[in-house]
Design a protein around this motif. Structure first.
Motif, PDB file in Angstrom:
ATOM      1  N   LEU A 172      49.839  -0.447 -52.387  1.00 31.09           N
ATOM      2  CA  LEU A 172      50.067   0.281 -53.634  1.00 31.09           C
ATOM      3  C   LEU A 172      51.553   0.311 -53.984  1.00 31.09           C
ATOM      4  CD1 LEU A 172      47.621   3.299 -53.227  1.00 31.09           C
ATOM      5  CD2 LEU A 172      47.402   1.378 -54.798  1.00 31.09           C
ATOM      6  N   PHE A 176      53.209  -1.226 -57.454  1.00 23.74           N
ATOM      7  CA  PHE A 176      54.012  -0.421 -58.358  1.00 23.74           C
ATOM      8  C   PHE A 176      55.489  -0.802 -58.312  1.00 23.74           C
ATOM      9  CE2 PHE A 176      50.292   2.354 -57.956  1.00 23.74           C
ATOM     10  CZ  PHE A 176      50.029   2.571 -59.300  1.00 23.74           C
ATOM     11  N   VAL A 179      56.012  -3.405 -60.995  1.00 25.17           N
ATOM     12  CA  VAL A 179      56.114  -2.774 -62.317  1.00 25.17           C
ATOM     13  C   VAL A 179      57.453  -2.060 -62.457  1.00 25.17           C
ATOM     14  CG1 VAL A 179      55.050  -1.107 -63.876  1.00 25.17           C
ATOM     15  CG2 VAL A 179      53.626  -2.511 -62.384  1.00 25.17           C
ATOM     16  N   ALA A 180      57.887  -1.383 -61.383  1.00 27.49           N
ATOM     17  CA  ALA A 180      59.141  -0.650 -61.436  1.00 27.49           C
ATOM     18  C   ALA A 180      60.328  -1.581 -61.654  1.00 27.49           C
ATOM     19  CB  ALA A 180      59.336   0.154 -60.147  1.00 27.49           C
ATOM     20  N   ALA A 446      60.001   3.449 -65.050  1.00 25.74           N
ATOM     21  CA  ALA A 446      58.886   3.219 -64.132  1.00 25.74           C
ATOM     22  C   ALA A 446      58.624   4.454 -63.271  1.00 25.74           C
ATOM     23  CB  ALA A 446      59.188   2.016 -63.242  1.00 25.74           C
ATOM     24  N   TYR A 447      59.691   5.058 -62.779  1.00 31.05           N
ATOM     25  CA  TYR A 447      59.519   6.244 -61.932  1.00 31.05           C
ATOM     26  C   TYR A 447      58.907   7.395 -62.727  1.00 31.05           C
ATOM     27  CZ  TYR A 447      60.533  10.195 -58.933  1.00 31.05           C
ATOM     28  OH  TYR A 447      60.410  11.319 -58.174  1.00 31.05           O
ATOM     29  N   LEU A 449      57.032   7.251 -65.430  1.00 31.29           N
ATOM     30  CA  LEU A 449      55.655   6.978 -65.819  1.00 31.29           C
ATOM     31  C   LEU A 449      54.685   7.149 -64.663  1.00 31.29           C
ATOM     32  CD1 LEU A 449      56.067   3.822 -68.098  1.00 31.29           C
ATOM     33  CD2 LEU A 449      55.503   6.151 -68.811  1.00 31.29           C
ATOM     34  N   PHE A 450      55.054   6.741 -63.465  1.00 32.14           N
ATOM     35  CA  PHE A 450      54.112   6.729 -62.353  1.00 32.14           C
ATOM     36  C   PHE A 450      54.295   7.894 -61.377  1.00 32.14           C
ATOM     37  CE2 PHE A 450      54.299   2.260 -63.680  1.00 32.14           C
ATOM     38  CZ  PHE A 450      52.949   2.033 -63.899  1.00 32.14           C
ATOM     39  N   ARG A 451      55.270   8.766 -61.628  1.00 26.74           N
ATOM     40  CA  ARG A 451      55.479   9.907 -60.729  1.00 26.74           C
ATOM     41  C   ARG A 451      54.251  10.808 -60.620  1.00 26.74           C
ATOM     42  NH1 ARG A 451      56.266  14.897 -61.465  1.00 26.74           N
ATOM     43  NH2 ARG A 451      56.484  14.586 -63.708  1.00 26.74           N
ATOM     44  N   PHE A 453      51.160  10.058 -60.850  1.00 28.86           N
ATOM     45  CA  PHE A 453      50.142   9.358 -60.068  1.00 28.86           C
ATOM     46  C   PHE A 453      50.465   9.428 -58.578  1.00 28.86           C
ATOM     47  CE2 PHE A 453      48.639   5.318 -58.182  1.00 28.86           C
ATOM     48  CZ  PHE A 453      47.275   5.551 -58.296  1.00 28.86           C
ATOM     49  N   PHE A 454      51.722   9.172 -58.220  1.00 28.09           N
ATOM     50  CA  PHE A 454      52.109   9.236 -56.818  1.00 28.09           C
ATOM     51  C   PHE A 454      51.989  10.655 -56.270  1.00 28.09           C
ATOM     52  CE2 PHE A 454      54.483   5.187 -57.629  1.00 28.09           C
ATOM     53  CZ  PHE A 454      53.854   4.439 -56.667  1.00 28.09           C
TER      54      PHE A 454
END
Length: 461
Positions: A172, A176, A179-180, A446-447, A449-451, A453-454
């Protein structure tokens, strides 16, 4: 000296996870953070922490403590070991810890430590807490937590390493990471959700000066009052009776003194009595008058004190502001109140309001990092009941302690500024619920947007 884990059984903590146990220890001691390590494959690895549900094995904190605890486990004279002291000093410098207490834990039948509990304090502005204080706190709860601690260590040491999960995380993370990398050059503000209420900056809190009964309430909830406005009147039958008794005793003593003065004046008139008898009776009369005068002064002081208490039972506002009541007039009037009981508040409307906010504990690290970089921390807020009423404030204070909110989730208290007037409303909405977000520095797109989710994955795992 190794702390022995007793063998008592306590049901209330049997089902707690290592993360929850660490939280429990911090909540019942003066420690700011608890770290828990156990031995696996000849290495001390983290079991849990009061800061987050999991600590990565390759994190700086885990690496530092793995080295320190290995040295303790292998050495018999750590208190005089220069290498150990140097390691601990370097950790203090990098972590900012003020006080550190290392507790080796072992089962009753074990010969060596099966796990290590580390208690730390950080806030230097608070009252100084030394290792002896932390040890005393730990000893007061160790017997209660002993079974749960031993159970968690046994499960941790007997369960296989989670290689598959780590591999999944690595996959994972790789996905990501691609993407990042694409969005890494775009820096945007990192905003974290907050929720709270509007509270007054200054207010007068009204308390009952003595045990009494509410006779009259002259104001209503939300009413604007001026300084000196009569708000509420109390009455105490016992106080009235004491005042009457003291006033009666004072009048009696004054009358008696006046009568003795008249008698002494009559005796001073020349007569056939001998001088010796006159002198003796005059001396006795003077002594009695002196006693009466002292008694009168005592009664006057008592009466003055009782009258001042009676005067304080007519409570007036000391500020110009708005009344905030805790009860309706029908149930407040006639109610018996005890000394020191809170009645209601008068909010100083001219002083303005402040937003009292709650931030999830898992997000506080971002805010503290932004604060350490000397960046102004701003927040975008709005009224939940009136979403069109919004404003931008600045964070004034961040609490140093974590506490549970209404949903029993760990949060940190923040306070932010509120404009003196909010566009779209005429009255100050004291107590209204506000929602929004606080800016915690800048991160890559990137961070940001996906924070979430993580964060969700971390809570699930």
């Amino acid at each position: 000296m190794t702390a022995t884990i007793p063998s008592q059984t306590v049901v209330s903590t049997d089902e707690l996870t290592p993360y929850q146990l660490c939280h429990h220890i911090v909540a019942h001691t003066r420690a700011d953070r608890a770290l828990w390590f156990a031995r696996r494959q000849h290495q001390w690895v983290p079991m849990g922490s009061s800061v987050q549900s999991e600590i990565a094995v390759d994190s700086p904190v885990a690496r530092d403590w793995s080295s320190i605890l290995s040295h303790i486990h292998e050495s018999t004279e750590t208190s005089t070991d220069t290498v150990f002291q140097n390691q601990l000093d370097r950790y203090r410098e990098t972590s900012g810890a003020k006080t550190i207490l290392i507790l080796p834990l072992r089962a009753k039948e074990a010969t060596g430590a099966t796990s290590f509990l580390v208690l730390e304090t950080f806030d230097s502005s608070a009252q100084q807490v030394d290792s002896a204080d932390l040890r005393a706190d730990w000893e007061s709860i160790s017997h209660t937590l002993a079974p749960a601690l031993q159970r968690a260590v046994d499960q941790f040491q007997t369960s296989p390493p989670r290689l598959k999960r780590r591999s999944s995380r690595a996959i994972l993370a790789a996905v990501f990471a691609v993407v990042a990398l694409v969005l890494w050059g775009v820096q945007v503000p990192l905003r974290l959700p907050v929720e709270g209420s509007l509270e007054p900056i200054h207010q007068q809190r009204l308390f009952a000066p003595t045990a009494a009964r509410v006779v009259t309430v002259h104001v209503e909830d939300g009413q604007q009052v001026e300084q000196g406005t009569l708000l509420i009147e109390l009455r105490s039958d016992e106080l009235d009776l004491q005042t009457q008794m003291v006033a009666g005793n004072l009048a009696t003593a004054k009358a008696e003194l006046a009568g003795r003065r008249t008698i002494r004046s009559d005796r001073s008139t020349p007569s056939g009595s001998s001088n010796s008898s006159i002198d003796s009776s005059g001396l006795q009369s003077s002594t009695n008058e002196l006693v009466l005068r002292e008694r009168i002064r005592s009664y006057e002081k008592q009466l003055e004190l009782l009258q001042s208490v009676q005067a304080s039972m007519s409570i007036r506002s000391t500020v110009r502001g708005q009344v905030r009541r805790w009860d309706e007039e029908e149930t407040l009037v006639g109610r018996d109140v005890f000394q020191g009981q809170w009645l209601f508040d008068v909010v100083d409307s001219s002083a303005g309001m402040i937003a009292d906010l709650e931030l999830a504990e898992q997000h506080v690290g971002h805010v503290l990092q932004a604060q350490s970089e000397s960046q102004p921390l701003t927040c975008r807020l709005r009224l939940r009941a009136q979403p069109d009423v919004s404003w931008t404030g600045e964070v004034q204070q961040i609490a140093s302690a974590v506490h549970p909110n209404a949903e029993q989730q760990p949060v940190v208290q923040l306070s932010a500024t509120v404009p003196s007037t909010l566009e779209g409303i005429t009255d100050q909405p004291m107590g209204s619920t506000v929602v929004g977000d606080v800016e915690a520095g800048r991160r890559s797109l990137a961070y940001v947007l996906f924070r979430p989710f993580f964060d969700s994955l971390r809570e699930i795992w």
